[in-house]
Enzyme design. Structure first.
Site, PDB file in Angstrom:
ATOM      1  N   LYS A 166      98.234 -74.095  18.633  1.00 44.44           N
ATOM      2  CA  LYS A 166      98.634 -74.630  17.319  1.00 44.44           C
ATOM      3  C   LYS A 166      99.963 -75.388  17.431  1.00 44.44           C
ATOM      4  O   LYS A 166     100.179 -76.356  16.689  1.00 44.44           O
ATOM      5  CB  LYS A 166      98.740 -73.510  16.286  1.00 44.44           C
ATOM      6  CG  LYS A 166      97.404 -72.861  15.923  1.00 44.44           C
ATOM      7  CD  LYS A 166      96.412 -73.835  15.314  1.00 44.44           C
ATOM      8  CE  LYS A 166      95.227 -73.119  14.670  1.00 44.44           C
ATOM      9  NZ  LYS A 166      94.134 -74.063  14.320  1.00 44.44           N
ATOM     10  N   TYR A 203      97.904 -63.224  18.364  1.00 42.38           N
ATOM     11  CA  TYR A 203      97.527 -64.632  18.133  1.00 42.38           C
ATOM     12  C   TYR A 203      97.687 -65.432  19.442  1.00 42.38           C
ATOM     13  O   TYR A 203      96.948 -66.382  19.694  1.00 42.38           O
ATOM     14  CB  TYR A 203      98.375 -65.227  16.999  1.00 42.38           C
ATOM     15  CG  TYR A 203      97.744 -66.453  16.373  1.00 42.38           C
ATOM     16  CD1 TYR A 203      96.530 -66.371  15.689  1.00 42.38           C
ATOM     17  CD2 TYR A 203      98.357 -67.699  16.460  1.00 42.38           C
ATOM     18  CE1 TYR A 203      95.956 -67.491  15.118  1.00 42.38           C
ATOM     19  CE2 TYR A 203      97.788 -68.824  15.881  1.00 42.38           C
ATOM     20  CZ  TYR A 203      96.585 -68.716  15.213  1.00 42.38           C
ATOM     21  OH  TYR A 203      96.013 -69.831  14.650  1.00 42.38           O
TER      22      TYR A 203
END
Ligand code: NAP
Length: 257
Positions: free
Chosen positions: A164, A157
């Site tokens: 994020k 990720y």
């Protein structure tokens, strides 16, 4: 509960196809009486987004690559002209270069880092600034989408997790700025769902299996479940909730082992 959003106007950023989380949210908002406007990122997507949007009666469907300030401005000018104001902004946009989602994070280039942070985090700030101007005097609600990779290391990720984290911090700063105007800003941290964006993450299938095996509810979640929580956050049901990151992940985030 029908009609929870009657008379409300919402603009949706992030529908790519009918599997998009933004589309599930759109359907839920529409079912509760909201009038919707949509944007799409490029010509290729217009072909998919326009029929979906028109199918639920949306009249405003505009291009918007969020890395382009002039396109963002045009969208909000059109909303001002057509609607005169705005009640809800849905931000469901993220992007990182494929190579940055499949190798060691330490290899992330300056360009890859900037691109991921620009599209996935700064865009919320820019869109919210424009939306807030249209929400003046009537209050409003802003909702974005995030993932656990902001809080914990999720292999592959990578830079998206860093983006994020910036997105979630932005939610808090925006909530502070706009609270006095009655504008709430929140995020949903969703468990993994098979969408176009998810397909770009190396090993995504393993993420799905791992989450379903270990989450307290012992299953994955679907976009409709995210949409139900979105409805709560953007409607009067969530009237005292702002600056929040709410996990919709079958409880996966609470696990230590
Ligand atoms: P999706 O259907 O692929 O939606 C992602 C959207 O972002 C697409 O419409 C995409 O358009 C758009 N986008 C990318 N770059 C853009 C740009 N420069 N300007 C404007 N739009 C741009 O995938 P999704 O899973 O529903 O993702 C929605 C949000 O949920 C994202 O923020 C994602 O990180 C978040 N989320 C997803 C999951 C999951 O497991 N699926 C979990 C937690 C959070 P293009 O297709 O043209 O690039």
């Amino acid at each position: 509960m029908e009609g929870l959003l009657k008379g409300k106007r919402a603009v949706i950023f992030g529908v790519a196809n009918e599997r998009s989380i933004a589309w599930a949210i759109s359907e839920a908002l529409h079912a509760e009486g909201a009038e919707l406007a949509f944007t799409y990122a490029g010509e290729m997507l217009e072909k998919r987004v326009r029929p979906l949007a028109e199918g639920i009666g949306a009249k405003i469907v505009l291009p918007c690559d969020v890395t382009k300030d002039d396109e963002i401005e045009k969208v909000f000018q059109a909303l001002k002209q057509e609607w005169g104001g705005l009640d809800i902004l849905i931000h469901a946009i993220a992007f990182a270069a494929k190579e940055d989602l499949s190798r060691a994070f330490v290899l992330t280039s300056r360009r890859g880092f900037q691109l991921a942070l620009d599209v996935s985090a700064y865009s919320l700030v820019a869109l919210t600034r424009h939306a807030a101007a249209l929400m003046e005097g009537r209050g409003g609600s802003v909702l974005t989408m995030t993932y656990l990779g902001s809080e914990r290391v999720i292999p592959n990720y990578n830079v998206m997790g860093v983006a994020k984290a910036a997105l979630e911090a932005s939610v808090r700063y925006l909530a502070h700025d706009l609270g006095p105007a009655g504008i709430r800003v929140n995020a949903i941290s969703a468990g993994p769902i098979k969408t176009l964006a998810a397909a770009g993450i190396s090993g995504f299938k393993d993420m799905l299996h791992y989450a379903a095996e270990r989450a307290p509810l012992r299953r994955n979640i679907d976009a409709e479940e995210v949409a139900k929580t979105a409805l709560y956050l953007v409607s009067d049901l969530g009237s005292a909730v702002t600056g929040e990151v709410l996990h919709v992940d079958a409880g996966y985030n609470i696990m230590g082992m």
